[in-house]
Design an enzyme around this catalytic site. Sequence first.
Site, PDB file in Angstrom:
ATOM      1  N   HIS A   1       0.830  -1.206   0.000  1.00 37.32           N
ATOM      2  CA  HIS A   1       0.000   0.000   0.000  1.00 37.32           C
ATOM      3  C   HIS A   1       0.868   1.262   0.000  1.00 37.32           C
ATOM      4  O   HIS A   1       0.614   2.198  -0.771  1.00 37.32           O
ATOM      5  CB  HIS A   1      -0.912   0.004   1.226  1.00 37.32           C
ATOM      6  CG  HIS A   1      -1.706   1.280   1.377  1.00 37.32           C
ATOM      7  ND1 HIS A   1      -2.919   1.475   0.770  1.00 37.32           N
ATOM      8  CD2 HIS A   1      -1.433   2.425   2.053  1.00 37.32           C
ATOM      9  CE1 HIS A   1      -3.372   2.678   1.069  1.00 37.32           C
ATOM     10  NE2 HIS A   1      -2.486   3.275   1.842  1.00 37.32           N
ATOM     11  N   GLU A   2       1.889   1.281   0.851  1.00 38.67           N
ATOM     12  CA  GLU A   2       2.761   2.463   0.906  1.00 38.67           C
ATOM     13  C   GLU A   2       3.542   2.639  -0.391  1.00 38.67           C
ATOM     14  O   GLU A   2       3.763   3.765  -0.838  1.00 38.67           O
ATOM     15  CB  GLU A   2       3.707   2.369   2.104  1.00 38.67           C
ATOM     16  CG  GLU A   2       3.003   2.303   3.458  1.00 38.67           C
ATOM     17  CD  GLU A   2       1.977   3.412   3.658  1.00 38.67           C
ATOM     18  OE1 GLU A   2       2.150   4.505   3.080  1.00 38.67           O
ATOM     19  OE2 GLU A   2       0.995   3.192   4.380  1.00 38.67           O
TER      20      GLU A   2
ATOM     21  N   HIS B   1       1.627   4.514  -2.955  1.00 37.82           N
ATOM     22  CA  HIS B   1       1.760   5.972  -2.924  1.00 37.82           C
ATOM     23  C   HIS B   1       3.004   6.424  -3.682  1.00 37.82           C
ATOM     24  O   HIS B   1       2.994   7.465  -4.344  1.00 37.82           O
ATOM     25  CB  HIS B   1       1.835   6.468  -1.481  1.00 37.82           C
ATOM     26  CG  HIS B   1       0.539   6.366  -0.742  1.00 37.82           C
ATOM     27  ND1 HIS B   1      -0.635   6.899  -1.238  1.00 37.82           N
ATOM     28  CD2 HIS B   1       0.229   5.806   0.461  1.00 37.82           C
ATOM     29  CE1 HIS B   1      -1.617   6.668  -0.374  1.00 37.82           C
ATOM     30  NE2 HIS B   1      -1.115   6.004   0.663  1.00 37.82           N
TER      31      HIS B   1
END
Length: 226
Positions: free
Chosen positions: A95-96, A99
Site C-alpha cells: 500500500h505504501e 503511494h
Amino acid sequence: MLFLLYFAVIVLIPLWAQMKVKGTFKKYSQVPTSTHRRGAEVAREILNANGLFHVGVEEGRGFLSDHYDPRTKTVRLSPENYHGHSIAAAAVAAHEVGHAIQDGEGYAFLRFRHALVPVANLGSNASWILIMLGIVFHASGMLLLGIIFMAAAVLFQVVTLPVEFNASSRAMDQVISLGLIANREEREARKVLNAAALTYVAAAAVAVLELLRLVLIFTGMNRSED
C-alpha cells in the site's frame, strides 16, 4: 435523538474504525505469506518492478507508523511490517509503495492533496480559534471565516479518500501480478487494506459532519441577528 446520532458519528465510529484496523492487523500479522517475504522485501520488489530504484525503504518507529515520504522519496515501514513475513506486512508495505507509484506517475489526486497540505494545516490551526471567538462574541463574520478555514481542512480529508483507495488498488494488483502473495491469500490481504481504509472514511465523515454543524450554527446566528 439528533445529538445521539452526532455523538455516534464523531466518537463511536472513529473508535470502532481504530479497533477494527488494530484487530484485523493483529490477526493477519500472525498469518505468514506463502512466499515468506519480509515487508521490506515486498516493498523493494514492487519498487524495482516499477522502475522506482531511487525510492528507499527504511524501518520507521512506532506501531502502524507506515507511510511514504514524498519529500525524501522514502517508504518507511513500522518495525512489525518491515521485518514481518505476514499477510498484513505484505499488504501494508504494498500500500505504501502504491503511494510511491502515484508520486512517480504524478497521480492527480495525490498532487492535489500535496498542494492542500499548507492550506489544510493553516485551516486546522486557525479555524477553531476563529470559530470559538465567533460563537462566544456572537460575531457571525468571524465564525464564517473560521468555517472557511475549516472547509480547507475538510477538503484535505475528502481528497485523501481517493488517494488511499487508489493506493490499495495498486497494491493488490502488484502483489498478485508479481507473485508476492498467493492468489488464495488475496482475500486476507484485502481485509487488511479495507480495515485501514475505514479510518480515513471515518475521519472524513466526522470532518464533514462537524463542518455542517458549524454551518447550521452560522445560519442560526444570522437569523437571530436579522
